[in-house]
Design a protein around this motif. Structure first.
Motif, PDB file in Angstrom:
ATOM      1  N   UNK A  27      46.866 -32.495  38.011  1.00  0.00           N
ATOM      2  CA  UNK A  27      47.394 -32.510  37.210  1.00  0.00           C
ATOM      3  C   UNK A  27      46.391 -31.753  36.083  1.00  0.00           C
ATOM      4  N   UNK A  28      45.959 -30.718  35.599  1.00  0.00           N
ATOM      5  CA  UNK A  28      44.943 -31.007  35.146  1.00  0.00           C
ATOM      6  C   UNK A  28      45.016 -31.596  33.368  1.00  0.00           C
ATOM      7  N   UNK A  29      44.179 -32.481  32.911  1.00  0.00           N
ATOM      8  CA  UNK A  29      43.853 -32.468  31.930  1.00  0.00           C
ATOM      9  C   UNK A  29      44.217 -32.025  30.564  1.00  0.00           C
ATOM     10  N   UNK A  30      45.375 -32.197  29.580  1.00  0.00           N
ATOM     11  CA  UNK A  30      45.606 -31.747  28.453  1.00  0.00           C
ATOM     12  C   UNK A  30      45.133 -32.332  26.876  1.00  0.00           C
ATOM     13  N   UNK A  31      44.739 -30.944  27.065  1.00  0.00           N
ATOM     14  CA  UNK A  31      44.031 -31.487  25.681  1.00  0.00           C
ATOM     15  C   UNK A  31      44.159 -30.921  24.125  1.00  0.00           C
ATOM     16  N   UNK A  32      44.291 -31.569  23.034  1.00  0.00           N
ATOM     17  CA  UNK A  32      45.317 -31.078  22.118  1.00  0.00           C
ATOM     18  C   UNK A  32      44.047 -30.572  20.844  1.00  0.00           C
ATOM     19  N   UNK A  33      43.744 -29.616  20.038  1.00  0.00           N
ATOM     20  CA  UNK A  33      42.305 -28.959  19.364  1.00  0.00           C
ATOM     21  C   UNK A  33      43.509 -29.001  17.993  1.00  0.00           C
ATOM     22  N   UNK A  34      42.786 -30.474  16.804  1.00  0.00           N
ATOM     23  CA  UNK A  34      43.257 -29.796  15.457  1.00  0.00           C
ATOM     24  C   UNK A  34      42.115 -30.462  14.683  1.00  0.00           C
ATOM     25  N   UNK A  35      42.154 -29.724  13.332  1.00  0.00           N
ATOM     26  CA  UNK A  35      41.037 -30.095  12.506  1.00  0.00           C
ATOM     27  C   UNK A  35      40.440 -31.547  12.407  1.00  0.00           C
ATOM     28  N   UNK A  36      39.334 -31.491  12.509  1.00  0.00           N
ATOM     29  CA  UNK A  36      38.840 -32.835  12.150  1.00  0.00           C
ATOM     30  C   UNK A  36      39.197 -33.818  10.840  1.00  0.00           C
ATOM     31  N   UNK A  37      39.644 -32.903   9.926  1.00  0.00           N
ATOM     32  CA  UNK A  37      39.867 -34.009   9.087  1.00  0.00           C
ATOM     33  C   UNK A  37      40.385 -32.580   7.648  1.00  0.00           C
ATOM     34  N   UNK A  38      41.941 -32.777   6.873  1.00  0.00           N
ATOM     35  CA  UNK A  38      42.676 -32.036   6.251  1.00  0.00           C
ATOM     36  C   UNK A  38      42.345 -32.562   4.792  1.00  0.00           C
ATOM     37  N   UNK A  39      42.988 -31.875   4.175  1.00  0.00           N
ATOM     38  CA  UNK A  39      43.293 -33.065   2.258  1.00  0.00           C
ATOM     39  C   UNK A  39      44.640 -33.380   2.408  1.00  0.00           C
ATOM     40  N   UNK A  40      44.622 -34.620   1.303  1.00  0.00           N
ATOM     41  CA  UNK A  40      46.315 -35.070   1.594  1.00  0.00           C
ATOM     42  C   UNK A  40      46.835 -33.991   1.432  1.00  0.00           C
ATOM     43  N   UNK A  96      48.555 -31.950   2.855  1.00  0.00           N
ATOM     44  CA  UNK A  96      48.891 -31.042   4.464  1.00  0.00           C
ATOM     45  C   UNK A  96      49.085 -32.251   5.501  1.00  0.00           C
ATOM     46  N   UNK A  97      48.457 -33.638   4.823  1.00  0.00           N
ATOM     47  CA  UNK A  97      48.603 -34.451   5.971  1.00  0.00           C
ATOM     48  C   UNK A  97      49.633 -35.048   6.315  1.00  0.00           C
ATOM     49  N   UNK A  98      50.409 -35.160   7.941  1.00  0.00           N
ATOM     50  CA  UNK A  98      51.639 -35.352   7.968  1.00  0.00           C
ATOM     51  C   UNK A  98      52.761 -34.179   8.201  1.00  0.00           C
ATOM     52  N   UNK A 118      53.941 -40.082  17.106  1.00  0.00           N
ATOM     53  CA  UNK A 118      53.458 -38.382  16.677  1.00  0.00           C
ATOM     54  C   UNK A 118      52.651 -38.234  14.995  1.00  0.00           C
ATOM     55  N   UNK A 119      53.218 -38.866  14.477  1.00  0.00           N
ATOM     56  CA  UNK A 119      53.240 -38.891  12.868  1.00  0.00           C
ATOM     57  C   UNK A 119      51.493 -40.269  12.650  1.00  0.00           C
ATOM     58  N   UNK A 120      51.789 -41.083  12.616  1.00  0.00           N
ATOM     59  CA  UNK A 120      50.992 -42.466  12.910  1.00  0.00           C
ATOM     60  C   UNK A 120      49.423 -41.527  13.351  1.00  0.00           C
ATOM     61  N   UNK A 121      49.367 -40.605  15.276  1.00  0.00           N
ATOM     62  CA  UNK A 121      47.840 -40.918  15.240  1.00  0.00           C
ATOM     63  C   UNK A 121      47.902 -39.521  14.090  1.00  0.00           C
ATOM     64  N   UNK A 122      48.728 -38.968  13.936  1.00  0.00           N
ATOM     65  CA  UNK A 122      47.932 -37.551  13.470  1.00  0.00           C
ATOM     66  C   UNK A 122      47.556 -38.099  11.647  1.00  0.00           C
ATOM     67  N   UNK A 123      48.925 -38.754  11.295  1.00  0.00           N
ATOM     68  CA  UNK A 123      47.358 -40.027  10.039  1.00  0.00           C
ATOM     69  C   UNK A 123      46.204 -40.340  10.269  1.00  0.00           C
ATOM     70  N   UNK A 124      46.327 -41.565  11.438  1.00  0.00           N
ATOM     71  CA  UNK A 124      45.166 -42.271  12.054  1.00  0.00           C
ATOM     72  C   UNK A 124      43.768 -40.963  12.077  1.00  0.00           C
ATOM     73  N   UNK A 125      44.201 -40.269  12.627  1.00  0.00           N
ATOM     74  CA  UNK A 125      43.160 -39.191  13.072  1.00  0.00           C
ATOM     75  C   UNK A 125      42.574 -38.876  11.870  1.00  0.00           C
ATOM     76  N   UNK A 126      43.531 -38.057  10.699  1.00  0.00           N
ATOM     77  CA  UNK A 126      42.495 -37.314   9.511  1.00  0.00           C
ATOM     78  C   UNK A 126      42.033 -38.913   8.853  1.00  0.00           C
ATOM     79  N   UNK A 127      42.340 -39.663   8.132  1.00  0.00           N
ATOM     80  CA  UNK A 127      42.085 -41.009   7.232  1.00  0.00           C
ATOM     81  C   UNK A 127      40.508 -41.152   8.178  1.00  0.00           C
TER      82      UNK A 127
END
Lengths: 212, 212
Positions: free
Chosen positions: B1-14, B16-18, B200-209
């Motif tokens: 199976x191929x590796x799955x890579x999800x791309x998102x922004x490096x940072x967003x303002x407070x 839209x977070x979450x 998912x939510x925890x990971x997104x918040x950790x990614x942006x912070x």
């Protein structure tokens, strides 16, 4: 093969004629040369049974044997299983079309539909509210313009994505708001020259005027 | 199976977070227990290569071998091919999920997103413009309320349709506008209690912070 039955309203006011979403389904059916029959439900007094097929009380829905499918996007994806004219069989190309199907409905129409609601409501264009929706729509059109300046159809060849995107942009063009986006306008013209579109539009108009 | 890579922004303002749409993809990947890696693109200076993957300059997109897919609806349909947890294999049930996927994005979010833009913009609620968008949204919620009063998940069991619909309604709930729709609110609560959503939510918040 099961008989395909497309259900739409028996009648609608003049304003939405030519833009009721059964057009998208008719257009796809005509492109694929799939035989179908049209049935009607009351526009004025929506019955309980209507909501069993379409939970928002809208149209269209499509019956295909035991299947009853609502949402024009879902109906077109289903018809795409029946004809490579609508959706390529090769999975990589199919995914590309699918991305553009969602782009038409969830990135462009999400901006254009509220905008057309404001147009239909005759709201003043001198408000921050109007300005905000118009800016949102124009930003989306700028991106589509860049894509359509480079290619005839969204996913390399004509597909259900073009039926949806062209129909979305056609409603913006009705209010002359594709003016600053010549590639979008040319794309709508190109799509509307297709015999399948012309037949679908003519049939929808005849269907509603028969009930006048 | 191929590796799955999800791309998102490096940072967003407070603000839209979450609520950045990579959440929908993270949630689906967690539900299906599919391993993946997250990459970032600049939020502030969007590069040319960004538009090659996501023509609107938005996020997310997903890479799966040679495939690069944009639009969260399309990404979730693709992930559904990999896991029956997300999308049933049987075609009739798959079509039912697909109809609700489009309903979430093209019938409900089309009403809720412009409404939330007005909320975020802080526009007065005493205008006909506000009233018009609010009426549109409430009408759609009324229909969803009737459906969710009868069933736990939209298509008989949890699926990608619920990831999308719950995420759409969650943003309305952020502004306390599900008040008159208790079945919608209970549905959002039910969805947000799932371990995959929480992760998912925890990971997104950790990614942006991490980028602050």
């Amino acid at each position: 093969m099961n008989e395909l039955v497309l259900t739409t309203f028996d009648w609608v006011p003049d304003l939405p004629r030519g833009y009721v979403r059964d057009l998208r389904v008719r257009w796809a059916l005509e492109e694929a040369a799939l035989p179908y029959r049209v049935e009607s439900v009351p526009f004025r007094d929506r019955e309980e049974g209507h909501f069993a097929h379409q939970p928002f009380g809208q149209v269209p829905w499509l019956s295909d044997g035991e299947l009853s499918i609502f949402e024009s996007g879902a109906i077109l994806m289903h018809l795409g299983q029946k004809s490579e004219v609508l959706l390529p069989a090769e999975y990589h190309r199919r995914v590309e079309v699918m991305a553009w199907v969602f782009a038409a409905l969830n990135s462009v129409e999400m901006a254009s539909l509220p905008w057309t609601i404001f147009e239909f409501s005759g709201f003043s264009k001198e408000t921050p509210e109007w300005e905000r929706l118009d800016t949102f729509l124009m930003a989306r059109l700028d991106h589509i313009e860049a894509v359509l300046a480079e290619q005839t159809w969204l996913a390399g060849r004509f597909s259900i994505a073009d039926i949806l995107m062209a129909d979305v942009l056609r409603l913006v063009d009705r209010f002359d708001r594709l003016e600053g986006h010549p590639a979008c306008r040319a794309y709508v013209e190109r799509a509307c020259e297709r015999p399948a579109f012309k037949k679908a539009l003519e049939d929808q108009l005849a269907h509603f005027s028969a009930a006048d």
